[in-house]
Write a protein that holds these residues in place. Sequence first.
Motif, PDB file in Angstrom:
ATOM      1  N   ARG A   1       0.830  -1.172  -0.229  1.00 50.15           N
ATOM      2  CA  ARG A   1      -0.078   0.074  -0.053  1.00 50.15           C
ATOM      3  C   ARG A   1       0.866   1.392   0.068  1.00 50.15           C
ATOM      4  NH1 ARG A   1      -4.744  -1.040   4.477  1.00 50.15           N
ATOM      5  NH2 ARG A   1      -5.896  -2.458   3.233  1.00 50.15           N
ATOM      6  N   LEU A   2       1.921   1.189   0.902  1.00 50.35           N
ATOM      7  CA  LEU A   2       2.759   2.354   1.048  1.00 50.35           C
ATOM      8  C   LEU A   2       3.421   2.642  -0.333  1.00 50.35           C
ATOM      9  CD1 LEU A   2       3.801   4.796   2.886  1.00 50.35           C
ATOM     10  CD2 LEU A   2       5.684   3.238   3.479  1.00 50.35           C
ATOM     11  N   ALA A   3       3.963   1.629  -0.995  1.00 54.53           N
ATOM     12  CA  ALA A   3       4.654   1.690  -2.258  1.00 54.53           C
ATOM     13  C   ALA A   3       3.900   2.341  -3.456  1.00 54.53           C
ATOM     14  CB  ALA A   3       5.391   0.242  -2.623  1.00 54.53           C
ATOM     15  N   SER A   4       2.367   1.894  -3.206  1.00 49.35           N
ATOM     16  CA  SER A   4       1.641   2.277  -4.416  1.00 49.35           C
ATOM     17  C   SER A   4       1.387   3.698  -4.396  1.00 49.35           C
ATOM     18  CB  SER A   4       0.497   1.533  -4.296  1.00 49.35           C
ATOM     19  OG  SER A   4      -0.561   2.130  -5.360  1.00 49.35           O
ATOM     20  N   VAL A   5       1.269   4.193  -3.047  1.00 45.42           N
ATOM     21  CA  VAL A   5       1.113   5.931  -2.965  1.00 45.42           C
ATOM     22  C   VAL A   5       2.203   6.347  -3.154  1.00 45.42           C
ATOM     23  CG1 VAL A   5       0.309   7.515  -1.125  1.00 45.42           C
ATOM     24  CG2 VAL A   5      -0.994   5.193  -1.210  1.00 45.42           C
ATOM     25  N   LEU A   6       3.442   6.103  -2.580  1.00 49.24           N
ATOM     26  CA  LEU A   6       4.761   6.670  -2.884  1.00 49.24           C
ATOM     27  C   LEU A   6       4.910   6.942  -4.559  1.00 49.24           C
ATOM     28  CD1 LEU A   6       6.885   5.323  -0.042  1.00 49.24           C
ATOM     29  CD2 LEU A   6       6.049   7.643  -0.320  1.00 49.24           C
ATOM     30  N   ASP A   7       4.747   5.909  -5.077  1.00 48.12           N
ATOM     31  CA  ASP A   7       4.899   5.952  -6.415  1.00 48.12           C
ATOM     32  C   ASP A   7       3.998   6.842  -7.016  1.00 48.12           C
ATOM     33  OD1 ASP A   7       6.018   4.694  -8.725  1.00 48.12           O
ATOM     34  OD2 ASP A   7       4.240   3.659  -9.355  1.00 48.12           O
ATOM     35  N   GLU A   8       2.716   6.984  -6.826  1.00 46.81           N
ATOM     36  CA  GLU A   8       1.855   7.965  -7.397  1.00 46.81           C
ATOM     37  C   GLU A   8       2.496   9.191  -6.847  1.00 46.81           C
ATOM     38  OE1 GLU A   8      -2.009   7.301  -6.122  1.00 46.81           O
ATOM     39  OE2 GLU A   8      -2.237   5.474  -7.058  1.00 46.81           O
ATOM     40  N   ILE A   9       2.904   9.675  -5.829  1.00 37.95           N
ATOM     41  CA  ILE A   9       3.393  10.936  -5.309  1.00 37.95           C
ATOM     42  C   ILE A   9       4.554  11.255  -6.263  1.00 37.95           C
ATOM     43  CG2 ILE A   9       4.363  11.976  -3.541  1.00 37.95           C
ATOM     44  CD1 ILE A   9       2.493  10.817  -1.375  1.00 37.95           C
ATOM     45  N   PHE A  10       5.408  10.313  -6.335  1.00 37.98           N
ATOM     46  CA  PHE A  10       6.843  10.707  -7.089  1.00 37.98           C
ATOM     47  C   PHE A  10       6.329  10.800  -8.517  1.00 37.98           C
ATOM     48  CE2 PHE A  10       9.447   7.790  -3.995  1.00 37.98           C
ATOM     49  CZ  PHE A  10       9.201   8.687  -2.998  1.00 37.98           C
ATOM     50  N   LEU A  11       5.233  10.243  -9.111  1.00 39.79           N
ATOM     51  CA  LEU A  11       4.945  10.275 -10.539  1.00 39.79           C
ATOM     52  C   LEU A  11       4.064  11.804 -10.534  1.00 39.79           C
ATOM     53  CD1 LEU A  11       4.311   7.000 -11.704  1.00 39.79           C
ATOM     54  CD2 LEU A  11       6.055   8.144 -12.304  1.00 39.79           C
ATOM     55  N   GLN A  12       3.780  12.284  -9.477  1.00 40.46           N
ATOM     56  CA  GLN A  12       2.915  13.626  -9.617  1.00 40.46           C
ATOM     57  C   GLN A  12       1.592  13.186  -9.849  1.00 40.46           C
ATOM     58  OE1 GLN A  12       5.363  16.700 -11.465  1.00 40.46           O
ATOM     59  NE2 GLN A  12       6.670  16.492  -9.856  1.00 40.46           N
ATOM     60  N   LYS A  13       0.951  11.961  -9.391  1.00 44.00           N
ATOM     61  CA  LYS A  13      -0.254  11.702  -9.969  1.00 44.00           C
ATOM     62  C   LYS A  13      -1.249  11.907  -8.541  1.00 44.00           C
ATOM     63  CE  LYS A  13       0.833   8.272 -13.228  1.00 44.00           C
ATOM     64  NZ  LYS A  13       0.680   6.826 -13.769  1.00 44.00           N
ATOM     65  N   ARG A  14      -0.789  12.443  -7.596  1.00 52.84           N
ATOM     66  CA  ARG A  14      -1.331  12.813  -6.117  1.00 52.84           C
ATOM     67  C   ARG A  14      -1.051  14.085  -6.100  1.00 52.84           C
ATOM     68  NH1 ARG A  14      -3.957   9.298  -2.340  1.00 52.84           N
ATOM     69  NH2 ARG A  14      -4.112   7.232  -3.098  1.00 52.84           N
TER      70      ARG A  14
END
Length: 317
Positions: free
Chosen positions: A304-317
């Motif tokens: 779960r944490l990896a999925s959210v961090l990936d979205e943040i790094f990709l600026q999707k959040r």
Amino acid sequence: MESAASMGRKPKVVALGGGHGLYASLSALRNVTDELTAVVTVADDGGSSGRLRRELGVLPPGDLRMALAALCGDDEWGITWSEVVQHRFRSEGDLHGHAVGNLLIVALWELLGDPVAGLDWVGRLLGARGRVLPMASVPLDIVARVELDGVISTVRGQVACALTPGRVQAISLVPENPPASQEAVRAVLDADWVVFGPGSWFTSVLPHLKVPELAEALHLTKARRLVTLNLAPQPGETDDFSPQQHLEVLRQHAPDLTVDVVLADTGVVDDLDALEKSAAALGGQVITACVAAEDGSPRHDPRRLASVLDEIFLQKR
């Protein structure tokens, strides 16, 4: 600065902390990027690490070992070696309580005479997906100012800071201006993202800001800064702390540090407005998501944490 995402590459991430909190962060981050560096506290004075530190005068290896174990892969090699380095002897003799990985790390330090090179060799053996570095090149002691029933006292040592009754007000380090690991400084300056926490706030997260060269790099880096908040207060350190109080303490210890993102689990935020106000005081925004383990324990779920961090790094959040 052009982002890693816009350049079509994985971001360079530096994760700061120690112990179980950093283990959780790295367990997620290794599934997000191959360009990962852990910068780890070196102030542990208890257990196997404390014994080796006192007997041999080395950096305490325990938090470094845990970080390396977290970076092991999910294949048979990674799982096996992660279990090996985390294994503790059980006996009636002097080996009781020592972790295999601690002994392996210290052996390489003695053979090579270089803490960073020794950690790199262990990382190669484990197939670690990233690099582990100490935050300072000498062992440190944490000194905490503690308030109990209106009386302020001072305690020294990571174990004492974690176990002393009362509320920790602030921390400092001995020696006062320790030399930073130069590799850690370079990693911070070269990063796309710097991640603080989760972890024991006063003994694992904030000490990085008390190492002058490292603190300067954390202020000067062009990397974006992310704070991952804890799922529960740390007994003896942050009893009854709200999520926003963690940010307020961070600001007290580093008034000029700016933060871009504060990541909090949805289930632990009771007052979103107050948290957003504290994040804004640091220059950042709050992102809430479900990142806790499904069993209800105060642990971050790596996927779960990896999925959210990936979205943040990709600026999707």
